[in-house]
Scaffold this motif. Structure first.
Motif, short mmCIF file in Angstrom:
data_model
loop_
_atom_site.label_atom_id
_atom_site.label_comp_id
_atom_site.label_asym_id
_atom_site.label_seq_id
_atom_site.Cartn_x
_atom_site.Cartn_y
_atom_site.Cartn_z
N VAL A 6 24.18 31.62 71.84
CA VAL A 6 22.66 32.16 71.96
C VAL A 6 22.43 33.18 71.29
N ARG A 7 23.12 33.89 71.22
CA ARG A 7 22.75 35.40 70.49
C ARG A 7 22.88 35.26 69.05
N ARG A 27 32.27 29.51 65.69
CA ARG A 27 32.25 29.46 66.98
C ARG A 27 32.44 27.56 67.55
N GLY A 30 18.37 28.84 76.50
CA GLY A 30 19.82 29.33 76.23
C GLY A 30 20.55 27.71 76.63
N GLN A 31 19.95 26.57 76.73
CA GLN A 31 20.71 25.35 77.30
C GLN A 31 20.79 24.55 75.98
N HIS A 89 25.94 25.75 78.24
CA HIS A 89 25.58 27.59 77.82
C HIS A 89 26.63 27.91 76.97
N ASP A 90 26.36 28.70 76.02
CA ASP A 90 27.10 29.63 75.37
C ASP A 90 26.62 31.06 74.90
N THR A 91 26.97 31.90 75.77
CA THR A 91 26.46 33.24 75.23
C THR A 91 26.23 33.80 73.84
N GLN A 92 27.47 33.84 73.28
CA GLN A 92 27.75 33.93 71.84
C GLN A 92 26.81 33.13 70.71
#
Length: 292
Positions: free
Chosen positions: A140-141, A171, A84-85, A135-138
């Motif tokens: 990565v999803r 995004r 996720g990096q 990191h950016d959760t959205q």
């Protein structure tokens, strides 16, 4: 392995495919109108240097263990990459990678056209930030959904894959651009939306692309995505999927047609693909529906 890139800007993927890196990608490189995407599954030692690419490069790893040194002009980032990096390399920026990766890796990479960013931002004057890995959760999803689709790029079709890529770019524009225009207010586009719906319904077995639909209704792809969702409450792909499922229900009433035949006529990749979506939507398989 040492590979020296030419001095003229070019996509990383075109450069890699001409050399010995093509075997590192699962199912090759998927080319879309908005850019190229790939899923890297084989690692090793790589040394890549370019004076600048003509695309924005986004890399999202899903496995640990890769040691990478990224040199951008006078700044060097070094360390072990974690899942996720994210790494983002804007177009035209010189960069030099030195990578030592395990034999098996899992990274999704996007080479995204600058014209797509201009469409999303509503201006040709857009500059992405130069960032260390972040990191950016959205993101990565969204990248994870792309990774799943790349395992079989024919499964859900171009419209689904392109919609994911457009969401990723939106995004990036919103959170990682130095300068960008605000989204312009949506104007009513009921005629264009209805035309897009008619085109999708006219041939459910087709594999439409977002670019082709947008061109047919004389809108940009990003504008069509926004206005279609605003007018219908659904994405283009969700609308198409529901229409395919409804048609499949009608065809399943005819016992002469096999589930495989129904799947093909409704635009599903195969019977298993139809069954998976059918169970999600209706809580039963096509065969179970017939027996009710």
């Amino acid at each position: 392995m040492n590979v020296k890139a030419p001095t003229q800007p070019e996509t990383y993927f075109r450069f890699a495919a001409r050399n010995a890196h093509h075997h590192r990608y699962q199912n090759g490189i998927v080319a879309l109108a908005c850019g190229n995407i790939s899923r890297q599954v084989r690692g090793g030692k790589i040394d890549l240097k370019t004076d600048g690419m003509n695309v924005h490069l986004l890399c999202v790893p899903f496995a640990a263990g890769t040691h990478i040194v990224t040199r951008r002009q006078e700044i060097t980032y070094e360390g072990r990459v974690e899942p996720g990096q994210i790494e983002l390399i804007p177009a035209g920026r010189p960069v030099h990678w030195t990578v030592e990766a395990p034999e098996v890796v899992n990274t999704v990479s996007f080479a995204l056209n600058s014209t797509l960013f201009a469409d999303v931002a509503g201006t040709s004057h857009i500059e992405l930030k130069t960032l260390p890995r972040f990191h950016d959760t959205q993101l990565v999803r969204l990248a994870a959904a792309v990774a799943e689709e790349l395992a079989d790029p024919n499964a859900n079709g171009k419209l689904f894959l392109e919609s994911l890529v457009h969401a990723i770019v939106a995004r990036l524009v919103q959170h990682y651009a130095v300068t960008s225009a605000r989204e312009t207010p949506l104007k009513p586009a009921r005629v264009e939306v209805q035309t897009a719906k008619n085109l999708l319904l006219a041939n459910l077995a087709a594999n439409p692309s977002l670019e082709a639909l947008a061109h047919a209704v004389n809108l940009s792809p990003h504008h069509l995505r926004r206005v279609f969702k605003a007018e219908t409450g659904q994405t283009l792909y969700t609308f198409l999927l529901h229409a395919r499922l409804e048609r499949a229900c009608e065809l399943l009433a005819d016992e002469k047609s096999s589930v495989t035949e129904v799947a093909a006529r409704c635009g599903f990749y195969d019977a298993a693909h139809l069954s998976r979506h059918f169970r999600r939507a209706y809580g039963c398989s096509p065969g179970e529906l017939r027996r009710k």
